[in-house]
Structures are given as structure tokens and as C-alpha cells.
Motif scaffolding. Structure first.
Motif, PDB file in Angstrom:
ATOM      1  N   GLY A  73       0.788  -1.186  -0.120  1.00 40.87           N
ATOM      2  CA  GLY A  73      -0.102   0.026  -0.110  1.00 40.87           C
ATOM      3  C   GLY A  73       0.945   1.305   0.166  1.00 40.87           C
ATOM      4  O   GLY A  73       0.588   2.328  -0.690  1.00 40.87           O
ATOM      5  N   MET A  74       1.929   1.131   0.792  1.00 45.85           N
ATOM      6  CA  MET A  74       2.824   2.350   0.644  1.00 45.85           C
ATOM      7  C   MET A  74       3.535   2.657  -0.501  1.00 45.85           C
ATOM      8  O   MET A  74       3.775   3.635  -1.177  1.00 45.85           O
ATOM      9  N   GLN A  75       3.810   1.494  -1.210  1.00 43.59           N
ATOM     10  CA  GLN A  75       4.584   1.502  -2.547  1.00 43.59           C
ATOM     11  C   GLN A  75       3.351   2.174  -3.384  1.00 43.59           C
ATOM     12  O   GLN A  75       3.812   3.337  -4.204  1.00 43.59           O
ATOM     13  N   ASP A  76       2.176   1.693  -3.504  1.00 44.48           N
ATOM     14  CA  ASP A  76       1.155   2.356  -4.382  1.00 44.48           C
ATOM     15  C   ASP A  76       1.042   3.933  -3.800  1.00 44.48           C
ATOM     16  O   ASP A  76       0.753   4.664  -5.051  1.00 44.48           O
ATOM     17  N   LEU A  77       0.929   4.241  -2.577  1.00 46.60           N
ATOM     18  CA  LEU A  77       0.692   5.619  -2.237  1.00 46.60           C
ATOM     19  C   LEU A  77       1.990   6.503  -2.746  1.00 46.60           C
ATOM     20  O   LEU A  77       1.779   7.586  -3.267  1.00 46.60           O
ATOM     21  N   LYS A  79      -7.865  12.671  -1.591  1.00 48.63           N
ATOM     22  CA  LYS A  79      -7.495  11.117  -1.973  1.00 48.63           C
ATOM     23  C   LYS A  79      -6.576  10.527  -1.553  1.00 48.63           C
ATOM     24  O   LYS A  79      -6.680   9.362  -0.936  1.00 48.63           O
ATOM     25  N   LEU A  80      -5.336  11.033  -0.995  1.00 50.79           N
ATOM     26  CA  LEU A  80      -4.374  10.807  -0.077  1.00 50.79           C
ATOM     27  C   LEU A  80      -4.888  10.329   1.278  1.00 50.79           C
ATOM     28  O   LEU A  80      -4.379   9.163   1.651  1.00 50.79           O
ATOM     29  N   LYS A 100      -7.787   3.800   4.100  1.00 47.23           N
ATOM     30  CA  LYS A 100      -8.283   2.441   3.771  1.00 47.23           C
ATOM     31  C   LYS A 100      -7.148   1.500   3.795  1.00 47.23           C
ATOM     32  O   LYS A 100      -7.304   0.578   4.313  1.00 47.23           O
ATOM     33  N   LEU A 101      -5.953   1.979   3.494  1.00 45.42           N
ATOM     34  CA  LEU A 101      -4.655   1.086   3.717  1.00 45.42           C
ATOM     35  C   LEU A 101      -4.454   0.660   5.277  1.00 45.42           C
ATOM     36  O   LEU A 101      -4.318  -0.497   5.528  1.00 45.42           O
ATOM     37  N   THR A 102      -4.679   1.764   5.993  1.00 45.53           N
ATOM     38  CA  THR A 102      -4.567   1.336   7.280  1.00 45.53           C
ATOM     39  C   THR A 102      -5.618   0.327   7.944  1.00 45.53           C
ATOM     40  O   THR A 102      -5.471  -0.725   8.594  1.00 45.53           O
ATOM     41  N   GLU A 103      -6.798   0.295   7.390  1.00 44.47           N
ATOM     42  CA  GLU A 103      -7.864  -0.567   7.674  1.00 44.47           C
ATOM     43  C   GLU A 103      -7.435  -2.043   7.337  1.00 44.47           C
ATOM     44  O   GLU A 103      -7.505  -3.085   7.991  1.00 44.47           O
ATOM     45  N   GLN A 104      -6.887  -2.054   5.946  1.00 41.60           N
ATOM     46  CA  GLN A 104      -6.542  -3.284   5.230  1.00 41.60           C
ATOM     47  C   GLN A 104      -5.333  -3.839   5.942  1.00 41.60           C
ATOM     48  O   GLN A 104      -5.321  -5.055   6.260  1.00 41.60           O
ATOM     49  N   ALA A 105      -4.403  -2.975   6.323  1.00 43.99           N
ATOM     50  CA  ALA A 105      -3.243  -3.679   7.244  1.00 43.99           C
ATOM     51  C   ALA A 105      -3.476  -4.147   8.615  1.00 43.99           C
ATOM     52  O   ALA A 105      -2.695  -5.089   9.082  1.00 43.99           O
ATOM     53  N   LEU A 106      -4.488  -3.522   9.104  1.00 41.43           N
ATOM     54  CA  LEU A 106      -4.812  -4.050  10.594  1.00 41.43           C
ATOM     55  C   LEU A 106      -5.923  -5.158  10.610  1.00 41.43           C
ATOM     56  O   LEU A 106      -6.039  -5.864  11.586  1.00 41.43           O
TER      57      LEU A 106
END
Length: 170
Positions: free
Chosen positions: A83-87, A139-140, A146-152
Motif C-alpha cells: 500500500g505504501m508503494q502504491d501511495l 484522495k491521499l 483504507k490502507l490502514t484498515e486493510q493492514a490492520l
């Protein structure tokens, strides 16, 4: 005073019979005691074995649960990294587009003929930059949440499982 054997024999026979009964009672008591001790030892041994089996099963369950926790943390890290790579790619693309727009605007400045055109071009550029900044920051922010929710999610699932598993054991 002379004692005759016939006079001594009956009391000796009685004493002998009493001694035999006492010995038989002692042997019987010893046999009972050994039987009770053996039964007690077997019961204790069975309980110890049962306790050890339960302890081993619990230890195995804890190891398995711990492995699941490690797997959840690894999965969470993989999701976070991807996710961080995508961001980062998105931020880099946005910065590149912004730079291209800035260069285009400065090229347009060189072609203007009046001060009024410069102010209009500058105002349009500032308005466009502000709108894009606001849009991209929204957007960011959304993508970060969303990334935080997915990672957790994997870790949250493990916490839920822990509550369900160990909550009913208590």
C-alpha cells in the motif's frame, strides 16, 4: 513344683493360635495397605498423566496460536508495504504532473504581452494548484485510511479469535 507338659500345652496352644491370628491379621492388613497404596499410586499416576496431556495440548494450542499471530503480523506488513508503494507512486505521479503544469505555466509567462495577462495566468495557476492540492490531499487521506484498515485487518481478526478462544476458557 513341677509342671507337667499337659498343664503347659493348652496355654501354649492358645498363645500359638493367638499369635497365628495376629500374624494373619497383620499380613492381611499389610496386603490391604499395599493394595490401597497401589490403587492410590495408580490413581495419582493416571491424574498426573491426564494433567500432562492437558498441559501438552494447551502448549500445542498456544504454539499454533502464536504462529497464527506471526502470520497475521507478516500479512499485515505485506499489505502495508504494498500500500505504501502504491501511495508513493501516486504521490510521485501527482508531483510530476504538478511540475509539468508549473513548467507549462512558466512557459506561458514568457509569451504574455501585458501585466493583466500575467495576473490572470498567475491567478488561474494558483486556483488550479489549490484545487488539485485539495483534491489530491482528500484522495491521499482516503487511501491512507483504507490502507490502514486493510493492514490492520489480519491483526484485528487474530484479536477477535483470541477473545473468542480464550474468553470462553475463563
Amino acid at each position: 513344683m513341677k509342671t507337667k507338659l499337659t498343664e503347659i500345652a493348652p496355654p501354649m496352644e492358645a498363645a500359638s493360635a493367638t499369635s497365628e491370628k495376629a500374624i494373619d491379621a497383620t499380613v492381611s492388613n499389610l496386603k490391604e495397605g499395599v493394595a490401597k497404596a497401589t490403587a492410590g499410586f495408580e490413581t495419582t499416576q493416571a491424574k498426573v498423566k491426564e494433567g500432562m496431556e492437558k498441559a501438552m495440548k494447551t502448549a500445542e494450542e498456544m504454539v499454533t496460536f502464536g504462529q497464527g499471530n506471526v502470520e497475521a503480523v507478516v500479512k499485515s506488513g505485506q499489505i502495508w508495504t504494498a500500500g505504501m508503494q502504491d501511495l508513493s507512486k501516486h504521490v510521485a505521479a501527482t508531483a510530476q504532473n504538478s511540475l509539468a503544469e508549473t513548467v507549462s505555466t512558466f512557459k506561458a509567462f514568457t509569451a504574455v504581452k501585458s501585466l493583466k495577462d500575467v495576473f490572470e495566468l498567475q491567478a488561474a495557476f494558483a486556483r488550479s494548484a489549490f484545487e488539485k492540492t485539495m483534491s489530491e490531499s482528500g484522495k491521499l487521506t482516503d487511501a491512507s485510511m483504507k490502507l490502514t484498515e486493510q493492514a490492520l485487518a489480519p491483526i484485528t481478526a487474530r484479536v477477535t479469535l483470541a477473545v473468542e478462544t480464550f474468553g470462553k476458557a475463563a
